[in-house]
Write a protein that holds these residues in place. Structure first.
Motif, PDB file in Angstrom:
ATOM      1  N   PHE A   1       0.808  -1.212   0.000  1.00 61.45           N
ATOM      2  CA  PHE A   1       0.000   0.000   0.000  1.00 61.45           C
ATOM      3  C   PHE A   1       0.845   1.268   0.000  1.00 61.45           C
ATOM      4  CE2 PHE A   1      -3.747  -2.374   2.000  1.00 61.45           C
ATOM      5  CZ  PHE A   1      -4.423  -2.427   0.800  1.00 61.45           C
ATOM      6  N   GLY A   2       2.165   1.125   0.085  1.00 58.63           N
ATOM      7  CA  GLY A   2       3.049   2.278   0.019  1.00 58.63           C
ATOM      8  C   GLY A   2       3.436   2.864   1.358  1.00 58.63           C
ATOM      9  N   PHE A   3       3.191   2.153   2.436  1.00 55.83           N
ATOM     10  CA  PHE A   3       3.576   2.615   3.763  1.00 55.83           C
ATOM     11  C   PHE A   3       4.944   2.047   4.115  1.00 55.83           C
ATOM     12  CE2 PHE A   3      -1.009   2.941   3.777  1.00 55.83           C
ATOM     13  CZ  PHE A   3      -1.229   4.149   4.427  1.00 55.83           C
ATOM     14  N   SER A   4       5.635   2.719   5.021  1.00 57.75           N
ATOM     15  CA  SER A   4       6.963   2.251   5.422  1.00 57.75           C
ATOM     16  C   SER A   4       6.885   1.011   6.296  1.00 57.75           C
ATOM     17  CB  SER A   4       7.711   3.363   6.160  1.00 57.75           C
ATOM     18  OG  SER A   4       6.992   3.736   7.325  1.00 57.75           O
ATOM     19  N   GLY A   5       5.769   0.800   6.934  1.00 58.59           N
ATOM     20  CA  GLY A   5       5.586  -0.366   7.792  1.00 58.59           C
ATOM     21  C   GLY A   5       4.193  -0.341   8.376  1.00 58.59           C
ATOM     22  N   PRO A   6       3.861  -1.339   9.177  1.00 57.69           N
ATOM     23  CA  PRO A   6       2.523  -1.378   9.782  1.00 57.69           C
ATOM     24  C   PRO A   6       2.418  -0.427  10.975  1.00 57.69           C
ATOM     25  CG  PRO A   6       3.760  -3.326  10.390  1.00 57.69           C
ATOM     26  CD  PRO A   6       4.609  -2.553   9.431  1.00 57.69           C
ATOM     27  N   ASN A   7       2.493   0.862  10.684  1.00 54.39           N
ATOM     28  CA  ASN A   7       2.443   1.879  11.737  1.00 54.39           C
ATOM     29  C   ASN A   7       0.999   2.367  11.932  1.00 54.39           C
ATOM     30  OD1 ASN A   7       2.080   3.378   9.417  1.00 54.39           O
ATOM     31  ND2 ASN A   7       4.162   4.176   9.421  1.00 54.39           N
ATOM     32  N   GLU A   8       0.839   3.408  12.733  1.00 51.56           N
ATOM     33  CA  GLU A   8      -0.499   3.912  13.046  1.00 51.56           C
ATOM     34  C   GLU A   8      -1.230   4.446  11.813  1.00 51.56           C
ATOM     35  OE1 GLU A   8      -2.299   3.669  15.833  1.00 51.56           O
ATOM     36  OE2 GLU A   8      -0.656   2.399  16.513  1.00 51.56           O
ATOM     37  N   SER A   9      -0.513   5.087  10.898  1.00 49.26           N
ATOM     38  CA  SER A   9      -1.176   5.611   9.699  1.00 49.26           C
ATOM     39  C   SER A   9      -1.663   4.474   8.802  1.00 49.26           C
ATOM     40  CB  SER A   9      -0.256   6.555   8.929  1.00 49.26           C
ATOM     41  OG  SER A   9       0.921   5.893   8.520  1.00 49.26           O
ATOM     42  N   PHE A  10      -0.892   3.391   8.720  1.00 45.23           N
ATOM     43  CA  PHE A  10      -1.322   2.219   7.962  1.00 45.23           C
ATOM     44  C   PHE A  10      -2.567   1.604   8.586  1.00 45.23           C
ATOM     45  CE2 PHE A  10      -1.153  -2.479   7.921  1.00 45.23           C
ATOM     46  CZ  PHE A  10      -1.492  -2.687   6.595  1.00 45.23           C
ATOM     47  N   ARG A  11      -2.566   1.463   9.897  1.00 46.67           N
ATOM     48  CA  ARG A  11      -3.718   0.869  10.573  1.00 46.67           C
ATOM     49  C   ARG A  11      -4.951   1.762  10.464  1.00 46.67           C
ATOM     50  NH1 ARG A  11      -1.727  -3.691  12.339  1.00 46.67           N
ATOM     51  NH2 ARG A  11       0.332  -3.824  13.253  1.00 46.67           N
ATOM     52  N   ALA A  12      -4.779   3.082  10.484  1.00 44.98           N
ATOM     53  CA  ALA A  12      -5.915   3.996  10.288  1.00 44.98           C
ATOM     54  C   ALA A  12      -6.455   3.892   8.866  1.00 44.98           C
ATOM     55  CB  ALA A  12      -5.489   5.430  10.589  1.00 44.98           C
TER      56      ALA A  12
END
Length: 99
Positions: free
Chosen positions: A31-42
């Protein structure tokens, strides 16, 4: 990652069911995120994509695909239940007519 679940079949044999799971790290990268961080989970929460029960580090591939299709208004029969439009002008006319 593929999990194999053995379910009792309708006959004497055993039915094998493959369940494809994707790690949160890999899904976030896709999805283009750096990792499974808070923005990815949101982002996942906004789309209705939830991890599998009891393990927040894995996602069901089929569930992710269905939620993405739902977010993009794509149904299994190809479109929004109508016959597919023949051209871009016809697609635009149908889209504007719905508003």
């Amino acid at each position: 990652m593929i999990g194999t679940w053995l379910l009792p079949g309708l006959r004497k044999g055993v039915m094998v069911l493959n369940i494809d799971l994707i790690p949160a790290q890999e899904l976030a990268a896709r999805f283009g995120f750096s990792g499974p961080n808070e923005s990815f989970r949101a982002f996942c929460q906004r789309l209705g994509i939830r991890p599998i029960r009891r393990n927040p580090n894995f996602y069901d591939v089929v569930h992710v695909r269905l939620q993405l299709d739902h977010a993009q208004n794509i149904s299994a029969n190809g479109g929004d239940g109508e016959q597919p439009a023949t051209g871009l002008v016809e697609q635009r006319r149908r889209r504007l007519a719905k508003k």
